[in-house]
Design a protein around this motif. Sequence first.
Motif, short mmCIF file in Angstrom:
data_model
loop_
_atom_site.label_atom_id
_atom_site.label_comp_id
_atom_site.label_asym_id
_atom_site.label_seq_id
_atom_site.Cartn_x
_atom_site.Cartn_y
_atom_site.Cartn_z
N GLN A 298 -6.61 29.37 106.17
CA GLN A 298 -6.94 28.02 106.63
C GLN A 298 -8.45 27.81 106.74
OE1 GLN A 298 -4.77 27.75 110.30
NE2 GLN A 298 -2.77 27.56 109.30
N GLU A 299 -9.18 28.84 107.19
CA GLU A 299 -10.60 28.68 107.47
C GLU A 299 -11.48 28.91 106.25
OE1 GLU A 299 -11.64 31.19 110.75
OE2 GLU A 299 -9.98 30.46 111.98
N TRP A 300 -10.99 29.72 105.29
CA TRP A 300 -11.86 30.09 104.18
C TRP A 300 -11.30 29.76 102.80
CZ3 TRP A 300 -16.58 30.91 105.59
CH2 TRP A 300 -16.85 31.43 106.86
N VAL A 301 -10.06 30.18 102.54
CA VAL A 301 -9.53 30.03 101.19
C VAL A 301 -9.28 28.56 100.85
CG1 VAL A 301 -7.66 30.65 99.61
CG2 VAL A 301 -8.54 32.33 101.25
N VAL A 302 -8.57 27.84 101.71
CA VAL A 302 -8.25 26.44 101.44
C VAL A 302 -9.52 25.59 101.32
CG1 VAL A 302 -7.11 24.37 102.32
CG2 VAL A 302 -5.94 26.58 102.42
N PRO A 303 -10.49 25.71 102.25
CA PRO A 303 -11.73 24.94 102.09
C PRO A 303 -12.49 25.30 100.81
CG PRO A 303 -11.51 25.70 104.35
CD PRO A 303 -10.44 26.38 103.57
N MET A 304 -12.48 26.57 100.41
CA MET A 304 -13.20 26.98 99.20
C MET A 304 -12.63 26.26 97.98
SD MET A 304 -13.65 30.77 97.49
CE MET A 304 -11.89 30.96 97.16
N PHE A 305 -11.31 26.25 97.84
CA PHE A 305 -10.71 25.59 96.69
C PHE A 305 -10.79 24.07 96.81
CE2 PHE A 305 -9.03 29.82 96.01
CZ PHE A 305 -9.18 29.94 94.63
N GLY A 306 -10.85 23.58 98.04
CA GLY A 306 -11.07 22.15 98.23
C GLY A 306 -12.43 21.73 97.70
N ARG A 307 -13.44 22.57 97.97
CA ARG A 307 -14.79 22.27 97.45
C ARG A 307 -14.80 22.32 95.93
NH1 ARG A 307 -16.20 25.55 101.88
NH2 ARG A 307 -16.46 27.37 100.53
N LYS A 308 -14.07 23.29 95.36
CA LYS A 308 -14.01 23.39 93.90
C LYS A 308 -13.41 22.13 93.29
CE LYS A 308 -13.82 28.44 93.66
NZ LYS A 308 -15.10 28.59 92.95
N LEU A 309 -12.34 21.63 93.89
CA LEU A 309 -11.69 20.43 93.37
C LEU A 309 -12.59 19.20 93.50
CD1 LEU A 309 -8.07 21.01 94.73
CD2 LEU A 309 -8.80 21.11 92.35
N ARG A 310 -13.43 19.17 94.54
CA ARG A 310 -14.34 18.04 94.74
C ARG A 310 -15.63 18.20 93.95
NH1 ARG A 310 -13.17 19.34 100.00
NH2 ARG A 310 -15.35 19.84 100.45
N GLY A 311 -15.86 19.37 93.38
CA GLY A 311 -17.07 19.59 92.61
C GLY A 311 -18.31 19.75 93.46
N VAL A 312 -18.16 20.26 94.69
CA VAL A 312 -19.31 20.49 95.56
C VAL A 312 -19.36 21.97 95.92
CG1 VAL A 312 -19.24 18.16 96.50
CG2 VAL A 312 -18.01 19.99 97.68
N THR A 313 -20.56 22.46 96.28
CA THR A 313 -20.71 23.86 96.67
C THR A 313 -21.61 23.97 97.88
OG1 THR A 313 -22.73 24.47 95.46
CG2 THR A 313 -20.68 24.39 94.18
N LEU A 314 -21.58 25.15 98.51
CA LEU A 314 -22.43 25.41 99.66
C LEU A 314 -23.89 25.56 99.26
CD1 LEU A 314 -20.16 27.95 101.59
CD2 LEU A 314 -20.50 25.52 102.08
N GLY A 315 -24.14 25.74 97.96
CA GLY A 315 -25.51 25.90 97.49
C GLY A 315 -26.16 24.61 97.02
N ASP A 316 -25.42 23.51 97.05
CA ASP A 316 -26.01 22.23 96.62
C ASP A 316 -27.24 21.91 97.48
OD1 ASP A 316 -24.01 22.01 94.77
OD2 ASP A 316 -22.82 20.55 95.90
N ASN A 317 -28.33 21.59 96.82
CA ASN A 317 -29.59 21.20 97.48
C ASN A 317 -30.22 22.33 98.29
OD1 ASN A 317 -29.22 18.47 96.55
ND2 ASN A 317 -27.74 18.20 98.20
N LEU A 318 -29.79 23.56 98.05
CA LEU A 318 -30.37 24.70 98.76
C LEU A 318 -31.40 25.38 97.86
CD1 LEU A 318 -29.93 26.14 101.51
CD2 LEU A 318 -28.41 27.72 100.30
N PRO A 319 -32.61 25.64 98.34
CA PRO A 319 -33.64 26.27 97.49
C PRO A 319 -33.48 27.78 97.47
CG PRO A 319 -34.56 25.82 99.65
CD PRO A 319 -33.14 25.27 99.67
N PRO A 320 -34.07 28.44 96.47
CA PRO A 320 -34.13 29.91 96.49
C PRO A 320 -34.89 30.38 97.72
CG PRO A 320 -34.76 29.04 94.34
CD PRO A 320 -34.72 27.88 95.26
#
Length: 268
Positions: free
Chosen positions: A221-243
């Motif tokens: 519930q906390e990790w797997v479902v949200p991860m695939f939800g982000r994939k379906l929406r085309g967003v990631t945790l790295g969006d707009n994040l610099p090196p």
Amino acid sequence: MPGLFVALGDSFTEGVGDRNRKLPNGVRGWADRVAKQLGKQDPEFRYANLAVRSKRLHQIVADQLESAVAMKPTLVSFYAGGNDILEIRKDMGELLQQYEDAVARLAATGAQLVLFTGFDVMLPSVLEPMRRRNWLYNEEVRRIARQYGALLVDHWAFDAYQDKRMWDTDRLHMSPAGHKYMASQVLELLGVEHTLKIRPLGPVERYGWREMMRRERAWMQEWVVPMFGRKLRGVTLGDNLPPRWPEPVKVSVGLKKLAKQAGRAPVG
């Protein structure tokens, strides 16, 4: 000219799971630890880390590859493809060809190249196809490492990572203990003496089956479902994040001091 270590990749190399709010993006990671040890060997040694969490292989190639080459590194680490493997649909032949092309470009610089296999992360049976992709990926990475004369960190083969405490709560990213152990393995592969102390984690805490089931449900519930939800929406945790370290820094100055001087705000 002093040595330069450039790290390319995704969350594995950025350092996700090894939290440190005094460093850029709020993490530390194995690459920072390796760089610190190399800086002890040579006070003039420099380090850049271009890795950003959640990035796919094509993004790493587009955003990081030529920047790394232009820095004229003496040491390059490259891990990419893990996020692609977790895609719902993926052409592995195309992915592995793109991976080999990137390795060939990096090897052509003459820098010492370090590659990594991916760990055989335990996934629910519904995600078994992704495990099979990982096995194929690892076999090809081993072949490519041999072909291009790269050093290989065979993460898949490290028994130490069977201990769940080597992993963060999401079970996909290494914990601080996992990052520290990885740093020690990279340094030993490079033949570099280091001061990292790998302490035993002690006895494993045991749980009854009810608690284990509760933890499995919470993880899904906390990790797997949200991860695939982000994939379906085309967003990631790295969006707009610099090196974290986009330009070479002299690690002997101290990474925390350099972060403070640069005014780099932590993330997460």
